[in-house]
Scaffold this active site. Structure first.
Site, PDB file in Angstrom:
ATOM      1  N   HIS A   1       0.895  -1.314  -0.129  1.00 58.60           N
ATOM      2  CA  HIS A   1       0.001  -0.086  -0.042  1.00 58.60           C
ATOM      3  C   HIS A   1       0.792   1.402  -0.073  1.00 58.60           C
ATOM      4  CE1 HIS A   1      -3.768  -2.291   0.992  1.00 58.60           C
ATOM      5  NE2 HIS A   1      -3.234  -2.980   1.569  1.00 58.60           N
TER       6      HIS A   1
ATOM      7  N   HIS B   1      -3.850   1.056  12.274  1.00 63.14           N
ATOM      8  CA  HIS B   1      -3.561  -0.128  12.608  1.00 63.14           C
ATOM      9  C   HIS B   1      -5.002  -0.809  12.927  1.00 63.14           C
ATOM     10  CE1 HIS B   1      -2.338  -3.254  15.365  1.00 63.14           C
ATOM     11  NE2 HIS B   1      -2.193  -2.700  16.505  1.00 63.14           N
TER      12      HIS B   1
ATOM     13  N   ASN C   1     -10.405  -2.777   2.397  1.00 67.23           N
ATOM     14  CA  ASN C   1     -10.019  -2.575   0.988  1.00 67.23           C
ATOM     15  C   ASN C   1     -11.186  -2.301   0.143  1.00 67.23           C
ATOM     16  OD1 ASN C   1      -7.244  -3.172   1.239  1.00 67.23           O
ATOM     17  ND2 ASN C   1      -7.566  -5.584   0.760  1.00 67.23           N
TER      18      ASN C   1
HETATM   19 FE1  HDD Z   1      -2.511  -4.909   5.516  1.00 65.50          FE
HETATM   20  C1  HDD Z   1      -1.122  -1.876   5.374  1.00 65.50           C
HETATM   21  C2  HDD Z   1      -5.607  -3.596   4.234  1.00 65.50           C
HETATM   22  C3  HDD Z   1      -4.029  -7.981   5.338  1.00 65.50           C
HETATM   23  C4  HDD Z   1       0.167  -5.950   7.006  1.00 65.50           C
HETATM   24  N1  HDD Z   1      -3.053  -3.073   5.119  1.00 65.50           N
HETATM   25  C5  HDD Z   1      -2.331  -1.953   4.752  1.00 65.50           C
HETATM   26  C6  HDD Z   1      -3.139  -0.726   4.343  1.00 65.50           C
HETATM   27  C7  HDD Z   1      -4.503  -1.128   4.067  1.00 65.50           C
HETATM   28  C8  HDD Z   1      -4.385  -2.561   4.491  1.00 65.50           C
HETATM   29  C9  HDD Z   1      -5.702  -0.457   3.357  1.00 65.50           C
HETATM   30  C10 HDD Z   1      -2.592   0.487   3.942  1.00 65.50           C
HETATM   31  C11 HDD Z   1      -3.050   1.590   5.084  1.00 65.50           C
HETATM   32  C12 HDD Z   1      -2.714   2.853   4.904  1.00 65.50           C
HETATM   33  O1  HDD Z   1      -3.269   3.560   3.910  1.00 65.50           O
HETATM   34  O2  HDD Z   1      -1.725   3.438   5.460  1.00 65.50           O
HETATM   35  N2  HDD Z   1      -4.256  -5.704   4.836  1.00 65.50           N
HETATM   36  C13 HDD Z   1      -5.493  -4.811   4.527  1.00 65.50           C
HETATM   37  C14 HDD Z   1      -6.534  -5.711   4.329  1.00 65.50           C
HETATM   38  C15 HDD Z   1      -6.200  -6.909   4.665  1.00 65.50           C
HETATM   39  C16 HDD Z   1      -4.677  -6.768   5.176  1.00 65.50           C
HETATM   40  C17 HDD Z   1      -7.778  -5.216   4.108  1.00 65.50           C
HETATM   41  C18 HDD Z   1      -6.836  -8.259   4.745  1.00 65.50           C
HETATM   42  C19 HDD Z   1      -8.173  -8.513   4.976  1.00 65.50           C
HETATM   43  N3  HDD Z   1      -2.026  -6.852   6.057  1.00 65.50           N
HETATM   44  C20 HDD Z   1      -2.747  -7.870   6.040  1.00 65.50           C
HETATM   45  C21 HDD Z   1      -1.927  -8.933   6.455  1.00 65.50           C
HETATM   46  C22 HDD Z   1      -0.836  -8.287   7.123  1.00 65.50           C
HETATM   47  C23 HDD Z   1      -0.889  -6.914   6.596  1.00 65.50           C
HETATM   48  C24 HDD Z   1      -2.360 -10.448   6.725  1.00 65.50           C
HETATM   49  C25 HDD Z   1       0.385  -8.892   7.520  1.00 65.50           C
HETATM   50  C26 HDD Z   1       0.212  -9.912   8.582  1.00 65.50           C
HETATM   51  N4  HDD Z   1      -0.831  -4.074   5.971  1.00 65.50           N
HETATM   52  C27 HDD Z   1       0.278  -4.590   6.686  1.00 65.50           C
HETATM   53  C28 HDD Z   1       1.519  -3.940   6.908  1.00 65.50           C
HETATM   54  C29 HDD Z   1       1.029  -2.581   6.249  1.00 65.50           C
HETATM   55  C30 HDD Z   1      -0.432  -2.686   5.733  1.00 65.50           C
HETATM   56  C31 HDD Z   1       2.732  -4.184   6.372  1.00 65.50           C
HETATM   57  C32 HDD Z   1       2.041  -1.765   5.510  1.00 65.50           C
HETATM   58  C33 HDD Z   1       2.181  -0.276   5.795  1.00 65.50           C
HETATM   59  C34 HDD Z   1       1.257  -0.254   6.986  1.00 65.50           C
HETATM   60  O3  HDD Z   1       0.925  -1.352   7.506  1.00 65.50           O
HETATM   61  O4  HDD Z   1       0.971   0.694   7.704  1.00 65.50           O
HETATM   62  O5  HDD Z   1       1.611  -3.703   8.109  1.00 65.50           O
END
Ligand code: HDD
Length: 725
Positions: free
Chosen positions: A83, A347, A156
């Site tokens: 993202h 978060h 999402n």
């Molecule tokens: Fe995630 C970012 C949505 C599964 C780990 N995620 C992130 C963002 C969105 C989502 C919208 C961007 C937030 C922003 O604008 O700063 N993610 C989802 C959805 C998931 C999902 C809808 C499944 C239903 N994500 C998911 C899993 C993991 C992560 C299973 C890890 C185990 N996601 C992250 C992250 C991020 C992230 C690596 C990257 C940047 C952040 O968090 O702040 O922690």
């Protein structure tokens, strides 16, 4: 002048909304100030470094040069692992129905109550500078600044996910990101490693249908749905829990672009979505969504033929309708992209009393990942003090110090229990609003395993495919042909075609034909590679879908379309000597339908009407393409045929609009111009979305045009007159 914050206690009483000015921290206003160093020293010469003589060398003594360059060298922070590409805006959530029966959350009690929000939209796979129009899931993350603390809904624009267990998230992301040996391709899933992983992960089948559909190439961030994806819990004041799924439905309806258009837009305006969001807010067309929830009583947890904890499943709206609970409106652009959009830290674990989690194994893993990510990205444990992340609720605890600490805590106690500070800060009872976790009963063995109730991967994939209109099914087939066609490994392509045959034989055959393959009757080894090494491989093997698929119309963009052309961008193509009456009639009709008329001409500056009046040009042909507009009109005039007909860019402009199924209007000699292009085929074939009329008929043409443009696209044109592909 910089506004100084009051320091020492973060419980600022004056903070009512999430406006950045209201949050503590220094805000630079940016008018009339004197240039200073970071130490506040006024700068006399910002153009020349300090040198020994005017021909150098530069002196190490130059503290101003060194401060400026050092700060510049450290301007970047690590981009989000996923993202990374995003845009955001401020706004509010207004509750329309009290949820007091379901949740004790303060912001969900009083109808009419407004809660400030910050929303960040994103793509998943590409890096920060990638194109907005990648085929991808869009992130839809909302931070609600409630009086009880921040609640983040990190969702999402698709209601399901690729995988069921967070353990596979790094694998999924490694597979979709550019391949590590050559860092190719950027922001694209059309490559071997992604499809290799997907073909071995049949739980992704349902999500693949969504990402290969037009949902993955939205027309605008304002025209897509949002979903919380997981099943969450709401808990009321009596401690009763209900399962919920969050939904956001765009007021402007769901709209998408065509893949061919997306490819062109990526070149013509890679900031297409970001710009669209920004401009809509700047012009007062505030993006709006109806917020709703699907509510399932706890006792109904097991009444569905899928598991509510499985994030690859939806609850079809025919089984549990979406109850509208309010609206989300975005009404203010950020002041500073980095400070707000880049530094915002979402978060899934930011919840308030009355909102709680379920045991969805993807959700559970996410609860760990987000704080961990902010620590590396934002540099330490004080990221909650960055203005955009600060709650409007008062904040008191015994956490101290750390990198870039902003708060200056007074007093000698930083522990609990204490007597020296009269026991403060003390815990809040539940009645005072203290967060209490829902006491879910758990009696189980500790195992690494997946529930057999998570094994049906194809029923909902088939439901999605069969709920699509004919044109949308065709787009899914074409998307798969494109994506798999880009895979070099025939083994991967073949395996994937086999997976598709578990969803629908017709779909698999159509894709296979495009790839020059045959659908295999069987494959070597188990279909599902997502089982532990010692797990019996027959366990958790999904079965091919063979039943009658459930039909769920809301899954289709076309079947749930909302006619209208509010905020639609329409190009009126003119050449010098144009008929002013044509432009006037078209513009008036477009604007009274809520659209935006833009004058496009072969050159910039102004164009002269037949009467010699000057009309300002919004865009010159070399700077735009019709993919940046929703519909196209051509005004008549003495030079229309000679000038536009001889200009390849004008011809391409209307031909592309035709190819992309857009409404086209032409008056008088404008029709003659169209007859010299591929649009003639539409005119001859009686295409209703090509609206033409002779000189003087501009009003009638404009009326018919608005009716057609309000349908967004004439998809029949693609089905009937344009070759598949
Ligand atoms: Fe995630 C970012 C949505 C599964 C780990 N995620 C992130 C963002 C969105 C989502 C919208 C961007 C937030 C922003 O604008 O700063 N993610 C989802 C959805 C998931 C999902 C809808 C499944 C239903 N994500 C998911 C899993 C993991 C992560 C299973 C890890 C185990 N996601 C992250 C992250 C991020 C992230 C690596 C990257 C940047 C952040 O968090 O702040 O922690």
């Amino acid at each position: 002048m910089a506004k100084r914050s009051s320091r020492g206690d973060s419980s600022s009483k004056s903070r009512k909304s999430a406006k950045i000015e209201d949050l503590e921290g220094d805000v630079e206003v940016g008018t009339g100030e004197r240039l200073t160093s970071n130490q506040g020293v006024p700068i006399n010469d910002d153009h020349n470094s300090l040198k020994a003589g005017d021909r150098g060398p530069t002196l190490l003594e130059d503290f101003l040069l060194r401060e400026k360059i050092t700060h510049f060298d450290h301007e970047r922070i690590p981009e989000r692992v996923v993202h990374a590409r995003g845009s955001g805006a401020h706004g509010y959530f207004e509750l329309s129905e009290s949820l007091s029966d379901y949740s004790r959350a303060a912001f969900l009690q009083e109808p009419g109550k407004r809660t400030p929000v910050f929303v960040r939209f994103s793509t998943v796979a590409g890096s920060r500078g990638s194109s907005d129009l990648a085929r991808d899931v869009r992130g839809f993350a909302i931070k609600f600044y409630t009086e009880e603390g921040n609640f983040d809904l990190v969702g999402n624009n698709m209601p399901v996910f690729f995988i069921q267990d967070a353990m596979k998230f790094p694998d999924l992301i490694h597979a979709v990101k550019p391949e590590p040996h050559n860092e190719i391709p950027q922001a694209a899933s059309a490559h071997d490693t992604f499809w290799d992983f997907i073909s071995l992960t049949p739980e992704s089948a349902h999500m693949i249908m969504w990402v290969m559909s037009d949902r993955a190439i939205p027309r605008s961030l304002r025209m897509m749905e949002g979903f919380g994806v997981h099943t969450f819990r709401l808990v009321n004041a009596d401690g009763k829990s209900h399962f919920v799924k969050w939904h956001l439905k765009p007021a402007l309806g769901l709209k998408s672009v065509l893949w061919d258009e997306a490819l062109r837009i990526s070149g013509a305006d890679p900031d297409f979505h970001r710009r669209d969001l920004w401009e809509a807010i700047e012009t007062g067309n505030f993006p709006e969504w109806e917020v709703g929830i699907q509510i399932v009583p706890e006792e109904d947890e097991r009444k569905f033929d899928f598991d509510l904890l499985d994030p690859t499943k939806i609850i079809p709206e025919e089984l549990v309708p979406v109850t509208p609970i309010g609206k989300l409106v975005l009404d203010r652009n950020p002041d500073n992209f980095f400070a707000e959009v880049e530094q915002v830290a979402f978060h899934i674990g930011h919840v308030v009393p009355g909102i709680d989690f379920t045991n969805d194994p993807l959700l559970q893993g996410r609860l760990f990942s987000y704080t961990d990510t902010q620590l590396i990205r934002l540099g330490g444990p004080n990221f909650h003090e960055i203005p955009i992340n600060r709650p409007i609720a008062p904040l008191h605890n015994n956490q101290r110090d750390g990198v870039m600490r902003q708060m200056i805590n007074r007093g000698r106690t930083a522990y609990d229990p204490n007597t020296l500070a009269d026991g403060a800060p003390r815990q809040a009872t539940a009645a005072e609003g203290g967060f209490t976790s829902y006491p879910e009963r758990i009696a189980a063995a500790k195992v690494r395993a997946r529930s057999p109730s998570f094994t049906d991967h194809f029923t909902q994939a088939a439901m999605f495919f069969h709920s699509q209109s004919e044109i949308e099914q065709r787009h899914i087939v074409n998307a798969l042909r494109f994506e798999l066609g880009k895979c070099e490994s025939e083994a991967v392509r073949t395996r994937m075609v086999y997976v598709l045959s578990q969803i629908d034989d017709g779909l698999a055959n159509d894709v296979a034909t495009g790839l020059g393959l045959k659908v295999p009757k069987k494959i070597d080894g188990p279909l599902n590679a997502n089982v532990g090494a010692d797990t019996d491989p027959r366990r958790l093997q999904p079965k091919k879908f063979t039943g009658t698929p459930h039909d769920s119309p809301p899954l289709s963009i076309v079947r749930s379309a909302k006619p209208g052309m509010e905020t639609a961008k329409v190009a009126i193509l003119v050449a010098d000597g144009f008929e002013a009456a044509d432009v006037q009639a078209l513009r008036q009709a477009i604007e009274s339908a809520g659209g935006m008329a833009k004058i496009v001409a072969p050159h910039g500056g102004t164009v002269a009407s037949a009467e010699g009046d000057a009309l300002p040009v919004d865009f010159s042909l070399p700077t735009v393409a019709s993919v940046l507009f929703d519909a196209v009109c051509v005004a008549g005039g003495e030079n229309t045929v000679a000038v536009l007909g001889a200009d390849n860019r004008a011809v391409e402009f209307v031909e592309e609009a035709f190819k992309h199924c857009k409404a086209i209007a032409a008056v008088g000699t404008g029709v003659e111009f169209l007859n010299g292009t591929r649009v003639q085929k539409g005119i001859e074939g009686g295409d209703p979305a090509v609206v033409t009329g002779s000189e003087g008929a501009a009003k009638k043409v404009a009326k018919g045009f608005v009716e057609q443009a309000s349908q967004h696209r004439n998809w029949d044109r693609e089905l009937q007159t344009l070759p598949n592909g």
